[in-house]
Design an enzyme around this catalytic site. Structure first.
Site, short mmCIF file in Angstrom:
data_model
loop_
_atom_site.label_atom_id
_atom_site.label_comp_id
_atom_site.label_asym_id
_atom_site.label_seq_id
_atom_site.Cartn_x
_atom_site.Cartn_y
_atom_site.Cartn_z
N GLU A 1 0.92 -1.24 -0.01
CA GLU A 1 0.01 0.01 0.02
C GLU A 1 0.87 1.25 -0.13
O GLU A 1 0.68 1.98 0.96
CB GLU A 1 -0.77 -0.05 1.02
N GLU B 1 -5.44 -8.67 0.66
CA GLU B 1 -5.97 -8.18 2.24
C GLU B 1 -7.19 -7.83 2.01
O GLU B 1 -7.85 -7.21 0.99
CB GLU B 1 -5.19 -6.88 2.97
C1 BG6 Z 1 -4.09 -2.16 5.75
C2 BG6 Z 1 -2.75 -2.39 6.00
O1 BG6 Z 1 -4.22 -0.93 5.32
O2 BG6 Z 1 -5.30 -2.35 6.58
C3 BG6 Z 1 -2.63 -3.01 7.45
O3 BG6 Z 1 -1.94 -3.17 5.37
C4 BG6 Z 1 -3.46 -2.40 8.50
O4 BG6 Z 1 -1.13 -2.67 7.79
C5 BG6 Z 1 -4.91 -2.82 7.73
O5 BG6 Z 1 -3.46 -2.81 9.84
C6 BG6 Z 1 -6.35 -2.43 9.02
O6 BG6 Z 1 -6.25 -1.13 8.85
P1 BG6 Z 1 -6.24 -0.48 10.28
O7 BG6 Z 1 -5.86 0.87 10.27
O8 BG6 Z 1 -7.69 -0.82 10.92
O9 BG6 Z 1 -5.05 -1.33 11.23
#
Ligand code: BG6
Length: 461
Positions: free
Chosen positions: A166, A364
């Protein structure tokens, strides 16, 4: 109905070094911007919990890999910490880090879990930030050397590399919207950081190809499909601009080897183009990838601006659109993110129709929820909402594949409840519940569901 997936489909989850390893200040590791920022402003982190207190993978890697196995993961993505491997960003390699990552990779392979490795997941070495971070082209060269070191050390066993996770997030967080260090708000500097990140990516791809390493190299992008409020041309134009700035600024260079002409024209028109060198175009053309990781959490809904831009205000992406809260949209109330499952299909179809159907996978997708203890039944979190979240996304993914999209797998965020940047442990995403005091791990219902889905390569609903 039964949803079956292609043979050898990748089932797994993703994590990152800083969010899981802990030991962020020991064992020869150099500091990252996160360690530094936490020291300066602990109040910016939920409940004052910093990167030193993450889920202890540095000590518990072996047991955690056993859990991956129990979840029937055939693949798992994590990252190498640049500042653990090369504490100053350039120069000496830390032998303890080499031993650690060797053990992790070997154990994953021994357990039949294919390692997917990211080289940069938001954790800039502080020594590199002190010389300007991604604003400084010397850091681009240092990163390329770090990447090459990783290929040399681990490239005999790691077959799936990702230059960045990202990359737009540190641009947004660090240089536009103040949720990452160095907390700058300045579009021109953000554009330089984004541009240098693309150059760093391309340098790493060049090094990978020049070294004839086995396997493949890609990048992980968070794609947020941009939907206009209506088909009114002004709304459609707003969505086009959001797509250009937040998706295509990385997607086009890594898939097509060049920037979209309308993005370049836009930045030029507003005098925001970063400084380029004549040799950059060839470098960017060399950065074309073998495999795209797609992180999908939420769409972006936009409309034409309600009011005219004040030309004296600082230039920002929001000069081109207002965000739009579509009535009736489904929300994850904890994280404040919209849940829109067809978005995953729209992304795949866009890649198929407009980018030559590249090899890709969902790297993800996930749902962060607060206070999950309230769902404990017989000692286990019964997270039906997460099972529904995953299965609904998988249905749309399945539709994309059945229509010819080249999607090779699905990884969830995340394996174990982990530390999440400024939100620390506020929202929990894991298949495995973590007790942050005792460090005890307990598989949630969603973990069992996912293990069965992975084992059967299908699910029924
Ligand atoms: C993604 C990232 O954007 O979302 C992760 O690659 C991150 O590192 C995940 O933890 C969830 O987002 P957040 O801000 O709720 O942790």
């Amino acid at each position: 109905m039964k949803y079956a997936f292609p043979e050898n489909f990748w089932w797994g989850s993703a994590a990152s070094a800083l969010q899981t390893e802990g030991e962020s200040q020991g064992n020869g590791k150099g500091l990252t911007t996160w360690d530094h920022w936490f020291k300066e402003q602990p109040n910016r982190f939920h409940n004052g919990v910093g990167p030193q207190n993450t889920s202890t993978f540095y000590q518990n890697w072996k047991a955690d890999i056993q859990l991956l196995k129990q979840l029937n993961h055939n693949s798992f993505r994590t990252s190498i910490s640049w500042s653990r491997l090369i504490p100053e960003g350039i120069g000496e390699v830390n032998p303890e880090a080499v031993a650690f990552y060797n053990q992790v990779i070997d154990e994953l392979l021994a357990q039949g879990v294919t390692p997917f490795m990211t080289l940069f997941h938001f954790d800039m070495p502080m020594a590199m930030q002190e010389i300007g971070g991604w604003e400084n082209r010397d850091v681009v060269a240092a990163y390329a050397r770090y990447a090459e070191t990783c290929f040399e050390l681990f490239g005999d066993r790691v077959m799936h590399w990702f230059t960045f996770n990202e990359p737009i997030v540190p641009v947004e967080g660090g240089y536009l919207y103040d949720f990452h260090y160095p907390n700058v708000v300045d579009f021109r500097r953000a554009a330089t950081v984004a541009y240098h990140t693309v150059l760093a990516h391309s340098q790493a791809v060049r090094a990978f190809r020049a070294g004839h390493f086995a396997g493949e190299i890609g990048i992980v992008l968070n794609l947020t499909p941009s939907y206009p409020r209506s088909q009114n041309p002004a709304d459609v134009k707003a969505a086009h601009h959001a797509d250009l700035l937040f998706n295509r600024s990385f997607l086009d260079p890594v898939l097509s080897g060049e920037y979209p002409a309308d993005l370049v024209a836009l930045l030029k028109a507003y005098d925001q183009l970063p400084a380029c060198r004549p040799e950059d175009s060839a470098l960017i053309a060399d950065g074309k990838i073998d495999l795209l990781g797609v992180n999908y959490y939420q769409p972006r809904r936009v409309k034409a601006r309600d009011s005219a831009v004040n030309p004296l205000a600082p230039f920002m992406p929001e000069w081109f659109f207002d965000s739009y809260e579509m009535p009736g949209r489904k929300m994850n109330p904890y994280r404040g993110w919209e849940i829109y499952e067809p978005g995953i299909y729209d992304i795949l179809v866009n890649l198929r129709d407009n980018y030559g159907n590249p090899r890709c996978f969902i790297s993800e997708n996930g749902m962060g929820v607060e206070n999950e203890q309230r769902f404990i039944e017989d000692g286990q979190i019964n997270d039906q909402y997460r099972i529904e979240f995953i299965s609904e996304h998988l249905k749309w993914l399945h539709k994309g594949i059945s229509e010819g999209c080249n999607c090779l797998g699905y990884h969830m965020w995340t394996f174990i409840d982990n530390w999440s940047w400024c939100n620390a442990y506020k929202n929990r995403y894991g298949f495995v519940q973590l007790d942050i005091i005792t460090q005890q791990r307990t598989i949630k219902k969603s973990g069992e569901w996912f293990a069965a889905t992975s084992l059967n390569n299908s699910f029924d609903i």
